[in-house]
Design an enzyme around this catalytic site. Structure first.
Site, PDB file in Angstrom:
ATOM      1  N   LYS A   3     -81.870  23.140 -32.040  1.00 18.42           N
ATOM      2  CA  LYS A   3     -82.346  22.990 -33.411  1.00 18.42           C
ATOM      3  C   LYS A   3     -81.784  24.159 -34.220  1.00 18.42           C
ATOM      4  CE  LYS A   3     -86.657  22.340 -36.049  1.00 18.42           C
ATOM      5  NZ  LYS A   3     -88.133  22.205 -35.957  1.00 18.42           N
ATOM      6  N   SER A   6     -90.053  17.970 -38.099  1.00 21.92           N
ATOM      7  CA  SER A   6     -88.812  18.504 -38.597  1.00 21.92           C
ATOM      8  C   SER A   6     -87.682  18.535 -37.577  1.00 21.92           C
ATOM      9  CB  SER A   6     -89.060  19.927 -39.101  1.00 21.92           C
ATOM     10  OG  SER A   6     -89.427  20.779 -38.022  1.00 21.92           O
ATOM     11  N   SER A  46     -93.771  19.049 -35.064  1.00 18.08           N
ATOM     12  CA  SER A  46     -92.329  18.791 -35.186  1.00 18.08           C
ATOM     13  C   SER A  46     -91.558  18.590 -33.893  1.00 18.08           C
ATOM     14  CB  SER A  46     -91.671  19.907 -35.980  1.00 18.08           C
ATOM     15  OG  SER A  46     -91.942  19.724 -37.341  1.00 18.08           O
TER      16      SER A  46
HETATM   17  N1  GLN Z   1     -94.762  17.922 -40.691  1.00 20.05           N
HETATM   18  C1  GLN Z   1     -95.420  19.183 -40.650  1.00 20.05           C
HETATM   19  C2  GLN Z   1     -95.077  19.993 -41.874  1.00 20.05           C
HETATM   20  O1  GLN Z   1     -94.403  19.474 -42.699  1.00 20.05           O
HETATM   21  C3  GLN Z   1     -95.084  19.921 -39.391  1.00 20.05           C
HETATM   22  C4  GLN Z   1     -93.773  20.582 -39.419  1.00 20.05           C
HETATM   23  C5  GLN Z   1     -93.470  21.368 -38.170  1.00 20.05           C
HETATM   24  O2  GLN Z   1     -94.111  21.214 -37.139  1.00 20.05           O
HETATM   25  N2  GLN Z   1     -92.484  22.233 -38.278  1.00 20.05           N
HETATM   26  O3  GLN Z   1     -95.451  21.103 -42.026  1.00 20.05           O
END
Ligand code: GLN
Length: 492
Positions: free
Chosen positions: A79, A154, A178
């Protein structure tokens, strides 16, 4: 060999050791697939072919010398949130489009020490804020199961590369879901470890008390291989735990499903917006586990309505503080011809950050401001404690807790959900970050349109072995995890 991308990590490991193929062949095979298939998926932000082949040759030397780690010579994608020395680390943002880190994240160092091969850096929502990868400066990544849909986020680049067979494994990070949600949207297995299990050093910070790195792969077994490399204390991260590390591979059969108590939070299954196909597939999976000897026990998790508001105060508050370092002075994007220092700060940040990141900074700064700190931030921290207590109480009655990973399957790209609708989609994943518990997604079937559905299992602290083991045994009796999207079947 044309079908190396079909092999499991165990098969790749054995094949490399036995000399059935070399790491160079395997790496070149993936590079060819990336060149041919990734233009349709847009999962890689940066591909590093020269470096990958150098690492592959070094791995082949280690394999010949007989001192290889089980993952030596196996490719993976990072990532683009993990700092990689000499290779751009963008975090999906224009702000860091030109950022080349002077050092490696601990996760990256450990993977190098195992002599794995890095194929490149993959797409993500900007600074990991989002659930679709659409907030990336590099454009949306497509879901390999249906290119009109998002791969989740994400860590959507991480899920898409694996689902399209453009890497056999990937790293991800999970601040509020995410790893688990993109794994769910792409039919994969993904583990968010206990907070502190994996080092955060060199991982670009979003919300430091919630962020945790973990493995993404097709199966629990594949994830166990990577988890063996990732887990452990790191002197560079004061929040990383001293707790002893398990051997996640040899523990894969450790937990008996016979008699395993699985908690079913009744509040979770009565949520408006839980799609019927998701509900049905998750219930089928629970029946399957029951037929293998598990005992389903109803538990109460009463704080469910507080998860979204609590997370969406704490995460933006921490983000507003973490992202203050991007000021146009030290590193990252700098605006052209600033008039003075204020103009430099203002325009560098206005031009360098995208819309969702700005929204979070605004919310977070507001919640932390002098007049509102107690009313919002402190209150949210108190509710966070209650959420944790709810879980600790449930874990006195059951071994693991089951839930969907997401209320729906993958959204259409550009579905233009408003921000609050998007936030509500995180309902099932946020609590494990707020409480610090480990949780895993396992693929359990498809909706009526052929998009994957995921089951989430949440465990007590340090129970990563147990979670991997339960999913592994489920995967011995089902084949959802080994099914391929059409695009992955393209032979290159
Ligand atoms: N979807 C969640 C957010 O927008 C989690 C994102 C994540 O785990 N990085 O914050």
């Amino acid at each position: 060999m044309t079908d190396l991308h079909r092999l499991t990590i165990k098969e790749l490991s054995n094949g490399l050791k036995q000399g059935d193929f070399s790491s160079r062949e395997l790496t070149q095979h993936y590079l060819n697939r990336i060149a041919k298939i990734d233009p349709q998926v847009n999962s890689y932000v940066t591909v590093t072919p020269e470096l990958a082949l150098v690492q592959a040759d070094a791995a082949d030397v280690a394999l010949h010398a007989g001192n290889a780690h089980p993952l030596t010579g196996i490719p993976l994608a990072h990532k683009d949130i993990f700092c990689t020395q000499g290779i751009r680390t963008s975090a999906g943002s224009k702000m860091l489009d030109n950022f080349i880190s002077p050092y490696d994240a601990t996760v990256v160092t450990k993977i190098k020490q195992a002599n794995m091969v890095t194929l490149g850096k993959v797409n993500m929502d900007e600074f990991a804020m989002g659930s679709t990868t659409e907030s990336s400066f590099y454009g949306a990544t497509k879901n390999p199961w249906n290119l009109n849909h998002v791969p989740g986020g994400s860590s959507g680049g991480s899920s898409a590369v694996i689902a399209a067979d453009l890497a056999p494994l990937a790293t991800g990070t999970d601040t509020g879901g995410s790893i688990r949600q993109p794994a769910s949207f792409c039919g994969l297995t993904g583990l968010k470890p206990t907070y502190g299990r994996v080092s955060r050093f060199g991982m670009i910070a979003f919300a430091s008390s919630l962020d945790q790195a973990g493995p993404m792969g097709r199966s629990a077994e594949d994830c166990a291989y990577l988890m063996n490399v990732l887990a452990g204390h790191d002197d560079n991260d004061s929040t990383s735990a001293q707790h002893p590390v398990d051997d996640y591979i040899s523990n894969l059969n450790q937990t008996s499903i016979q008699g395993l108590r699985i908690g079913i939070p009744k509040q979770y299954f009565n949520v408006d917006g839980l799609h019927i196909d998701v509900k049905n597939r998750v219930e089928d999976a629970l029946k399957q586990l029951e037929s293998m000897g598990a005992i389903l026990v109803e538990v109460d998790l009463n704080m469910v309505e507080s998860y979204v508001p609590t997370y969406y105060l704490i995460a933006p508050a921490e983000a507003s503080s973490n992202l203050s370092r991007y000021d146009g002075v030290r590193f990252g994007y700098r605006c052209e011809n600033p008039q003075d220092l204020n103009d430099l700060y203002k325009r560098s940040r206005s031009e360098g950050f995208g819309e969702e990141v700005k929204r979070r900074i605004l919310i977070g700064t507001y919640a932390l401001s002098a007049g509102y700190y107690d009313a919002y931030y402190v209150k949210a921290q108190k509710v966070r404690r209650l959420i944790q207590e709810d879980f600790l109480n449930a874990f006195t009655q059951v071994d693991v807790i089951a839930a969907p990973s997401a209320p729906t399957t993958a959204y259409k790209i550009g579905a233009a959900l408003d921000p609050v609708e998007m936030y509500l989609g995180d309902l099932y994943t946020l609590a494990a970050n707020l409480s610090g518990h480990p949780a895993i997604n396992a693929p359990v079937g498809f909706d009526q349109h052929g998009l994957p559905v995921g089951l989430q299992l949440i465990g007590n602290y340090w129970s990563e072995s147990q979670l991997l083991s339960v999913v592994h045994q489920y995967q011995q009796t089902t084949d959802w995890h080994s099914q391929r999207a059409e695009i992955a079947k393209e032979n290159v």
